[in-house]
Design an enzyme around this catalytic site. Structure first.
Site, short mmCIF file in Angstrom:
data_model
loop_
_atom_site.label_atom_id
_atom_site.label_comp_id
_atom_site.label_asym_id
_atom_site.label_seq_id
_atom_site.Cartn_x
_atom_site.Cartn_y
_atom_site.Cartn_z
N ASP A 89 0.86 -1.18 0.00
CA ASP A 89 0.00 0.00 0.00
C ASP A 89 0.90 1.24 0.00
O ASP A 89 1.56 1.54 0.99
CB ASP A 89 -0.89 0.02 1.24
CG ASP A 89 -1.97 -1.07 1.23
OD1 ASP A 89 -1.79 -2.06 0.49
OD2 ASP A 89 -2.96 -0.94 1.97
N LYS A 151 -7.03 3.41 -2.82
CA LYS A 151 -7.35 3.38 -1.39
C LYS A 151 -7.54 4.79 -0.88
O LYS A 151 -6.82 5.71 -1.29
CB LYS A 151 -6.20 2.66 -0.67
CG LYS A 151 -6.24 2.67 0.85
CD LYS A 151 -5.06 1.88 1.42
CE LYS A 151 -4.88 2.09 2.91
NZ LYS A 151 -3.71 1.37 3.44
N LYS A 180 -10.26 0.24 -1.83
CA LYS A 180 -10.08 -0.02 -0.40
C LYS A 180 -10.45 1.22 0.41
O LYS A 180 -9.98 2.32 0.13
CB LYS A 180 -8.63 -0.43 -0.10
CG LYS A 180 -8.35 -0.66 1.39
CD LYS A 180 -6.94 -1.19 1.62
CE LYS A 180 -6.58 -1.20 3.10
NZ LYS A 180 -5.22 -1.73 3.36
#
Length: 211
Positions: A89, A151, A180
């Site tokens: 991430d 995300k 996400k």
């Protein structure tokens, strides 16, 4: 809806100890979470503790500001994958987004995507700092750069996931990328609303509370 399999059980605090990380891994195995998400220094430990389970090792790179050299960000990603990370991430360069330096933003993401192979990359766009126009552009650049997910948040800035942002991101990426939601997700009700709005994965500091 099997919420457990959508949760990245997340511990990114600066003072996270080996004991805390070990407990998170045990909880993730017990409840069947998607992954345990940690800072990159903890990847070797998490990878060893999750071995033989379906729970993936996830780490953050360029965290939480995204404002380091692209080469440094890519190197952190490559070393993390080498140490056992399945998912990375990364935080985008938010200042470059504000500068509308789109080539730089795209190349920054792409460098991490390439360095992370065969692991997948989730791109943290830090929605609380962006206009809607910037959020859309960040999602488009993430797709162009080959990311698997977009995300919402680091959870370390001025705000976290919102239903509006998840809907906007889902509309932008369609079914080509996954989305996400992370940051400030503290109740099962809110997690369910985020999934209904289009989230494929939920990042939470206490995944057990969301079950």
């Amino acid at each position: 809806m099997e919420i457990a399999k959508m949760i990245d059980h997340t511990m990114l605090k600066a003072d996270a100890t080996t004991e805390t990380i070990t407990r998170y891994c045990g909880e993730a195995r017990e409840h069947g979470f998607a992954s345990v998400c940690v800072n990159s220094c903890h990847v070797p430990l998490v990878s060893s503790l999750l071995k033989g389970s379906d729970v993936k090792t996830c780490c953050v790179v360029g965290f939480p500001l995204g404002a380091m050299l692209t080469t440094a960000k890519a190197y952190e990603a490559a070393q993390s994958v080498k140490a056992g990370a399945h998912e990375v991430d990364m935080v985008i360069n938010i200042g470059a987004v504000k500068d509308k330096n789109w080539d730089f933003v795209r190349d920054d993401i792409k460098a991490v995507v390439e360095a992370s192979k065969p692991a997948i990359v989730k791109v943290i766009i830090e929605t609380c700092l962006l206009t809607d126009e910037e959020k859309v552009k960040a999602c488009q650049l993430s797709e162009e750069a080959g990311a698997a997910f977009v995300k919402t948040s680091t959870g370390f800035s001025t705000g976290g996931a919102t239903l509006e942002d998840i809907r906007l991101m889902r509309r932008t990426v369609g079914d080509r990328l996954q989305v996400k939601a992370s940051g400030g997700i503290r109740t099962p009700e809110f997690a369910k609303e985020l999934v209904e709005a289009g989230a494929d994965r939920i990042g939470a500091g206490n995944g057990i509370v969301l079950l």
